[in-house]
Design a protein around this motif. Sequence first.
Motif, short mmCIF file in Angstrom:
data_model
loop_
_atom_site.label_atom_id
_atom_site.label_comp_id
_atom_site.label_asym_id
_atom_site.label_seq_id
_atom_site.Cartn_x
_atom_site.Cartn_y
_atom_site.Cartn_z
N THR A 1 10.66 -5.77 -6.15
CA THR A 1 11.07 -7.18 -6.15
C THR A 1 11.90 -7.48 -7.41
N TYR B 1 13.50 -5.36 -9.13
CA TYR B 1 14.77 -4.61 -8.99
C TYR B 1 15.79 -5.42 -8.19
N PHE C 1 9.63 -10.65 3.85
CA PHE C 1 9.56 -10.34 2.42
C PHE C 1 10.92 -10.58 1.75
N1 LIG Z 1 5.89 -7.06 1.09
C1 LIG Z 1 6.55 -6.29 0.39
C2 LIG Z 1 7.61 -5.49 0.93
N2 LIG Z 1 8.08 -5.37 2.19
C3 LIG Z 1 9.07 -4.46 2.12
N3 LIG Z 1 9.21 -4.01 0.86
C4 LIG Z 1 10.15 -3.00 0.36
O1 LIG Z 1 11.41 -3.23 0.94
C5 LIG Z 1 12.11 -2.01 0.99
C6 LIG Z 1 12.80 -1.94 2.33
O2 LIG Z 1 13.10 -0.64 2.64
P1 LIG Z 1 14.59 -0.09 2.69
O3 LIG Z 1 14.49 1.34 3.09
O4 LIG Z 1 15.42 -0.99 3.52
O5 LIG Z 1 15.10 -0.23 1.20
P2 LIG Z 1 15.12 0.85 0.04
O6 LIG Z 1 15.91 2.03 0.47
O7 LIG Z 1 13.72 1.13 -0.45
O8 LIG Z 1 15.88 0.01 -1.07
P3 LIG Z 1 17.44 -0.25 -1.25
O9 LIG Z 1 17.91 0.76 -2.25
O10 LIG Z 1 18.11 -0.18 0.09
O11 LIG Z 1 17.50 -1.64 -1.81
C7 LIG Z 1 11.09 -0.88 0.75
O12 LIG Z 1 11.30 -0.36 -0.56
C8 LIG Z 1 9.76 -1.60 0.83
O13 LIG Z 1 8.79 -1.05 -0.05
C9 LIG Z 1 8.33 -4.63 0.08
N4 LIG Z 1 8.08 -4.54 -1.25
C10 LIG Z 1 7.08 -5.29 -1.77
N5 LIG Z 1 6.31 -6.14 -0.99
C11 LIG Z 1 5.21 -6.90 -1.60
O14 LIG Z 1 5.73 -7.61 -2.71
C12 LIG Z 1 4.73 -7.70 -3.72
C13 LIG Z 1 5.32 -7.26 -5.04
O15 LIG Z 1 5.72 -5.89 -4.94
P4 LIG Z 1 6.47 -5.16 -6.14
O16 LIG Z 1 7.70 -5.87 -6.40
O17 LIG Z 1 6.74 -3.75 -5.65
O18 LIG Z 1 5.55 -5.19 -7.29
C14 LIG Z 1 3.56 -6.79 -3.30
O19 LIG Z 1 2.52 -7.61 -2.83
C15 LIG Z 1 4.13 -5.97 -2.16
O20 LIG Z 1 3.21 -5.69 -1.20
#
Ligand SMILES: N=c1c2ncn([C@@H]3O[C@H](COP(=O)(O)OP(=O)(O)OP(=O)(O)O)[C@@H](O)[C@H]3O)c2ncn1[C@@H]1O[C@H](COP(=O)(O)O)[C@@H](O)[C@H]1O
Length: 113
Positions: free
Chosen positions: A26, A28, A68
């Motif tokens: 997030t 990032y 999200f």
């Molecule tokens: N609900 C979500 C959530 N849904 C989806 N995603 C992320 O969204 C991304 C979508 O996948 P993609 O393959 O499209 O993207 P990517 O290749 O990882 O990233 P890019 O380089 O394309 O930007 C993945 O990295 C998932 O982990 C999430 N990341 C975090 N959360 C929640 O957000 C909160 C804070 O999370 P952090 O920011 O990681 O601390 C926590 O409660 C998490 O559960």
Amino acid sequence: MAQQTFEELYDQVYNRKVNPAEGSYTAYLYEKGLDKILKKVGEESTEVIIGAKNSKEELTYETADLLFHLMVLLANQGITIDDLKTEMGTRVGQKSRLHERQDWRSGAIEETK
Ligand SMILES: N=c1c2ncn([C@@H]3O[C@H](COP(=O)(O)OP(=O)(O)OP(=O)(O)O)[C@@H](O)[C@H]3O)c2ncn1[C@@H]1O[C@H](COP(=O)(O)O)[C@@H](O)[C@H]1O
């Protein structure tokens, strides 16, 4: 399984903007900025459409991704969960405008232009 309400997730997403955490996806997204967030919202929207054509499981998974990323977009633009609730609240009990669309199909709205 851990459960989280929409409000709790939104709070966490909003909080990442004020307090960026190490290794946070997030944080990032905020660092990359609006264009990156919009790109992700666009991608995830398309994936929801494809998911809906494939299966309930895929639709559910992709919807969670889209919600999200929408939360990240709203938080990035300074929109709070209360702003959203207020807007949605103005629509409670609002009369459906379906009849207008039906009029439009029959040409009635066209004629009033
Ligand atoms: N609900 C979500 C959530 N849904 C989806 N995603 C992320 O969204 C991304 C979508 O996948 P993609 O393959 O499209 O993207 P990517 O290749 O990882 O990233 P890019 O380089 O394309 O930007 C993945 O990295 C998932 O982990 C999430 N990341 C975090 N959360 C929640 O957000 C909160 C804070 O999370 P952090 O920011 O990681 O601390 C926590 O409660 C998490 O559960």
